[in-house]
Write a protein that holds these residues in place. Structure first.
Motif, PDB file in Angstrom:
ATOM      1  N   ASP A   1     -23.287  32.901  26.544  1.00  0.00           N
ATOM      2  CA  ASP A   1     -24.422  33.447  26.190  1.00  0.00           C
ATOM      3  C   ASP A   1     -24.551  35.072  26.410  1.00  0.00           C
ATOM      4  OD1 ASP A   1     -25.238  31.194  25.567  1.00  0.00           O
ATOM      5  OD2 ASP A   1     -26.468  30.591  27.189  1.00  0.00           O
ATOM      6  N   ALA A   2     -23.755  35.268  27.587  1.00  0.00           N
ATOM      7  CA  ALA A   2     -23.705  36.678  28.051  1.00  0.00           C
ATOM      8  C   ALA A   2     -22.962  37.431  26.723  1.00  0.00           C
ATOM      9  CB  ALA A   2     -23.060  36.864  29.363  1.00  0.00           C
ATOM     10  N   ASP A   3     -22.112  36.860  26.286  1.00  0.00           N
ATOM     11  CA  ASP A   3     -21.341  37.688  24.991  1.00  0.00           C
ATOM     12  C   ASP A   3     -22.424  37.841  24.028  1.00  0.00           C
ATOM     13  OD1 ASP A   3     -19.075  37.769  26.866  1.00  0.00           O
ATOM     14  OD2 ASP A   3     -18.060  36.528  25.270  1.00  0.00           O
ATOM     15  N   LEU A   4     -22.978  36.871  23.523  1.00  0.00           N
ATOM     16  CA  LEU A   4     -24.114  37.105  22.594  1.00  0.00           C
ATOM     17  C   LEU A   4     -25.213  37.951  22.905  1.00  0.00           C
ATOM     18  CD1 LEU A   4     -24.466  33.332  21.396  1.00  0.00           C
ATOM     19  CD2 LEU A   4     -23.660  35.189  20.217  1.00  0.00           C
ATOM     20  N   GLU A   5     -25.682  38.003  24.164  1.00  0.00           N
ATOM     21  CA  GLU A   5     -26.770  38.663  24.797  1.00  0.00           C
ATOM     22  C   GLU A   5     -26.237  40.396  24.549  1.00  0.00           C
ATOM     23  OE1 GLU A   5     -27.872  37.659  28.267  1.00  0.00           O
ATOM     24  OE2 GLU A   5     -28.800  35.593  27.553  1.00  0.00           O
ATOM     25  N   ARG A   6     -24.921  40.528  25.061  1.00  0.00           N
ATOM     26  CA  ARG A   6     -24.497  41.805  25.047  1.00  0.00           C
ATOM     27  C   ARG A   6     -24.203  42.420  23.586  1.00  0.00           C
ATOM     28  NH1 ARG A   6     -21.294  40.162  29.369  1.00  0.00           N
ATOM     29  NH2 ARG A   6     -19.668  39.439  28.128  1.00  0.00           N
ATOM     30  N   ALA A   7     -23.664  41.536  22.582  1.00  0.00           N
ATOM     31  CA  ALA A   7     -23.481  42.039  21.321  1.00  0.00           C
ATOM     32  C   ALA A   7     -25.097  42.429  20.752  1.00  0.00           C
ATOM     33  CB  ALA A   7     -22.640  41.004  20.578  1.00  0.00           C
ATOM     34  N   TYR A   8     -25.722  41.305  20.805  1.00  0.00           N
ATOM     35  CA  TYR A   8     -27.204  41.444  20.400  1.00  0.00           C
ATOM     36  C   TYR A   8     -27.842  43.104  20.633  1.00  0.00           C
ATOM     37  CZ  TYR A   8     -32.290  40.860  19.519  1.00  0.00           C
ATOM     38  OH  TYR A   8     -33.636  40.650  19.162  1.00  0.00           O
ATOM     39  N   ASP A   9     -27.671  43.252  22.272  1.00  0.00           N
ATOM     40  CA  ASP A   9     -28.372  44.273  22.800  1.00  0.00           C
ATOM     41  C   ASP A   9     -27.605  45.753  22.172  1.00  0.00           C
ATOM     42  OD1 ASP A   9     -30.288  43.010  24.104  1.00  0.00           O
ATOM     43  OD2 ASP A   9     -29.076  42.911  26.018  1.00  0.00           O
ATOM     44  N   ALA A  10     -26.085  45.613  21.993  1.00  0.00           N
ATOM     45  CA  ALA A  10     -25.528  46.677  21.549  1.00  0.00           C
ATOM     46  C   ALA A  10     -26.021  47.045  20.210  1.00  0.00           C
ATOM     47  CB  ALA A  10     -24.009  46.505  21.660  1.00  0.00           C
ATOM     48  N   CYS A  11     -26.628  46.222  19.143  1.00  0.00           N
ATOM     49  CA  CYS A  11     -26.871  46.521  17.829  1.00  0.00           C
ATOM     50  C   CYS A  11     -28.139  47.489  17.937  1.00  0.00           C
ATOM     51  CB  CYS A  11     -27.252  45.469  17.229  1.00  0.00           C
ATOM     52  SG  CYS A  11     -25.817  44.244  16.675  1.00  0.00           S
ATOM     53  N   TRP A  12     -29.087  46.935  18.747  1.00  0.00           N
ATOM     54  CA  TRP A  12     -30.343  47.694  18.874  1.00  0.00           C
ATOM     55  C   TRP A  12     -30.310  49.085  19.507  1.00  0.00           C
ATOM     56  CZ3 TRP A  12     -34.880  46.409  16.489  1.00  0.00           C
ATOM     57  CH2 TRP A  12     -34.929  45.139  15.887  1.00  0.00           C
ATOM     58  N   ALA A  13     -29.282  49.306  20.411  1.00  0.00           N
ATOM     59  CA  ALA A  13     -29.019  50.499  21.071  1.00  0.00           C
ATOM     60  C   ALA A  13     -28.062  51.295  20.648  1.00  0.00           C
ATOM     61  CB  ALA A  13     -28.695  50.092  22.748  1.00  0.00           C
ATOM     62  N   SER A  14     -27.616  50.940  19.423  1.00  0.00           N
ATOM     63  CA  SER A  14     -26.492  51.746  18.569  1.00  0.00           C
ATOM     64  C   SER A  14     -26.961  53.032  18.063  1.00  0.00           C
ATOM     65  CB  SER A  14     -25.719  50.935  17.904  1.00  0.00           C
ATOM     66  OG  SER A  14     -26.544  50.683  16.686  1.00  0.00           O
ATOM     67  N   GLU A  15     -25.872  53.887  17.914  1.00  0.00           N
ATOM     68  CA  GLU A  15     -25.885  55.049  17.113  1.00  0.00           C
ATOM     69  C   GLU A  15     -26.182  54.442  15.546  1.00  0.00           C
ATOM     70  OE1 GLU A  15     -22.895  57.844  17.658  1.00  0.00           O
ATOM     71  OE2 GLU A  15     -23.037  57.648  19.919  1.00  0.00           O
ATOM     72  N   ASP A  16     -25.629  53.517  15.272  1.00  0.00           N
ATOM     73  CA  ASP A  16     -25.636  52.990  13.734  1.00  0.00           C
ATOM     74  C   ASP A  16     -27.055  52.411  13.488  1.00  0.00           C
ATOM     75  OD1 ASP A  16     -23.048  53.402  13.410  1.00  0.00           O
ATOM     76  OD2 ASP A  16     -22.165  51.374  13.592  1.00  0.00           O
ATOM     77  N   ALA A  17     -27.617  52.120  14.339  1.00  0.00           N
ATOM     78  CA  ALA A  17     -29.135  51.741  14.048  1.00  0.00           C
ATOM     79  C   ALA A  17     -30.060  52.987  14.006  1.00  0.00           C
ATOM     80  CB  ALA A  17     -29.777  50.964  15.247  1.00  0.00           C
ATOM     81  N   ALA A  18     -29.610  54.066  14.553  1.00  0.00           N
ATOM     82  CA  ALA A  18     -30.565  55.532  14.378  1.00  0.00           C
ATOM     83  C   ALA A  18     -30.016  55.825  13.190  1.00  0.00           C
ATOM     84  CB  ALA A  18     -30.102  56.344  15.611  1.00  0.00           C
ATOM     85  N   GLU A  19     -28.668  55.966  12.837  1.00  0.00           N
ATOM     86  CA  GLU A  19     -28.156  56.374  11.403  1.00  0.00           C
ATOM     87  C   GLU A  19     -28.846  55.790  10.458  1.00  0.00           C
ATOM     88  OE1 GLU A  19     -25.933  57.883   8.316  1.00  0.00           O
ATOM     89  OE2 GLU A  19     -26.578  58.563   9.968  1.00  0.00           O
ATOM     90  N   ALA A  20     -29.054  54.456  10.626  1.00  0.00           N
ATOM     91  CA  ALA A  20     -29.715  53.785   9.454  1.00  0.00           C
ATOM     92  C   ALA A  20     -31.131  54.162   9.123  1.00  0.00           C
ATOM     93  CB  ALA A  20     -29.820  52.229   9.763  1.00  0.00           C
ATOM     94  N   SER A  21     -31.926  54.510  10.212  1.00  0.00           N
ATOM     95  CA  SER A  21     -33.362  54.851  10.087  1.00  0.00           C
ATOM     96  C   SER A  21     -33.168  56.392   9.497  1.00  0.00           C
ATOM     97  CB  SER A  21     -33.908  54.946  11.457  1.00  0.00           C
ATOM     98  OG  SER A  21     -35.145  55.698  11.540  1.00  0.00           O
ATOM     99  N   ARG A  22     -32.288  57.191  10.019  1.00  0.00           N
ATOM    100  CA  ARG A  22     -32.213  58.547   9.394  1.00  0.00           C
ATOM    101  C   ARG A  22     -31.785  58.643   7.879  1.00  0.00           C
ATOM    102  NH1 ARG A  22     -29.412  59.910  14.118  1.00  0.00           N
ATOM    103  NH2 ARG A  22     -27.381  59.437  13.033  1.00  0.00           N
ATOM    104  N   ALA A  23     -31.031  57.559   7.317  1.00  0.00           N
ATOM    105  CA  ALA A  23     -30.447  57.149   6.259  1.00  0.00           C
ATOM    106  C   ALA A  23     -31.822  57.010   5.287  1.00  0.00           C
ATOM    107  CB  ALA A  23     -29.581  56.326   5.960  1.00  0.00           C
ATOM    108  N   ARG A  24     -32.619  56.141   5.913  1.00  0.00           N
ATOM    109  CA  ARG A  24     -33.786  55.625   5.086  1.00  0.00           C
ATOM    110  C   ARG A  24     -34.600  56.791   4.853  1.00  0.00           C
ATOM    111  NH1 ARG A  24     -33.201  51.131   8.516  1.00  0.00           N
ATOM    112  NH2 ARG A  24     -34.599  52.105   9.866  1.00  0.00           N
TER     113      ARG A  24
END
Length: 241
Positions: free
Chosen positions: A207-230
């Motif tokens: 479960d810890a691996d899933l939680e870390r991977a999930y949190d990493a998506c929301w905190a990522s530079e890629d998430a911010a990049e997707a917002s800028r791209a939109r």
């Protein structure tokens, strides 16, 4: 031998043992695991795995299949595909039998040629596949086809496998590579989390691996990049950070 190559950021891996219809022996199991690790290390955003010639993989080389060393190497190879942090597509160009069927199951997505088929003939040679294979096969193909393969020794044709959900698309190696190129443009951290979450349905994932991977998506530079791209009305450029 295990052949490798590149198509942009897509790593290409091929079983190349024509004289044995790409059957897996100790050397090739170890080579496959090494090839997966090497291409991931070199920055592959997706992998395409296939067999050279007219066979995807005819299974385990029966000359050595009964040894514990081979069995350990086989499951290490399968685990390398299953645990790769990028999507792995199997381009199933022909029969996927026994260990070949297991290898296709370890992949995340399957593209099969119309002449391909799946078989798990363990009851014909007195062997067995591990519980993960049974769960994975049942989850992807359904209980009925899984029982027909495992209990009756039947073959599952590519077209039927597509209807049942075991095969995602009917197509060629080129079609699999084209799809992999599209996938390689998506957000790597999102893909890694999705793969972990999906694998947790039939494989033990902490479960810890899933939680870390999930949190990493929301905190990522890629998430911010997707917002800028939109906002800028352009395609996002993801870097896995």
């Amino acid at each position: 031998m295990i052949s490798t190559g590149w198509d942009g950021t897509v790593g290409l891996i091929a079983l190349d043992r024509h004289e044995r219809r790409n059957a897996l022996d100790l050397e090739h199991c170890r080579g496959l695991a090494a090839a997966v690790a090497e291409q991931v290390e070199q920055g592959a955003r997706a992998l395409v795995l296939t067999g050279e010639g007219s066979t995807f993989c005819a299974g385990a080389d029966l000359d050595g299949v009964y040894g514990d060393e081979f069995r350990d190497a086989l499951y290490t190879a399968l685990r390398s595909v299953l645990d790769a942090p990028v999507p792995v597509l199997a381009a199933i160009n022909g029969p996927a039998v026994g260990a070949g069927a297991q290898l296709s199951l370890a992949a995340d997505l399957r593209v099969a040629g119309p002449e391909a088929y799946f078989a798990v003939p363990t009851a014909r040679n007195g062997l067995a596949v591990d519980p993960w294979t049974v769960r994975r096969l049942s989850l992807l193909a359904g209980g009925g086809p899984a029982r027909a393969l495992l209990l009756a020794g039947e073959r599952l044709a590519a077209t039927t496998a597509h209807e049942r959900g075991l095969v995602d698309r009917i197509g060629s190696h080129a079609d699999a590579v084209s799809w992999a190129r599209e996938i390689a443009e998506l957000a790597p951290l999102s893909l890694r989390y999705a793969k972990l979450a999906l694998n947790s349905l039939d494989t033990e994932v902490p479960d810890a691996d899933l939680e870390r991977a999930y949190d990493a998506c929301w905190a990522s530079e890629d998430a911010a990049e997707a917002s800028r791209a939109r906002a800028e009305r352009r395609a996002p450029r993801f870097h896995g950070r």
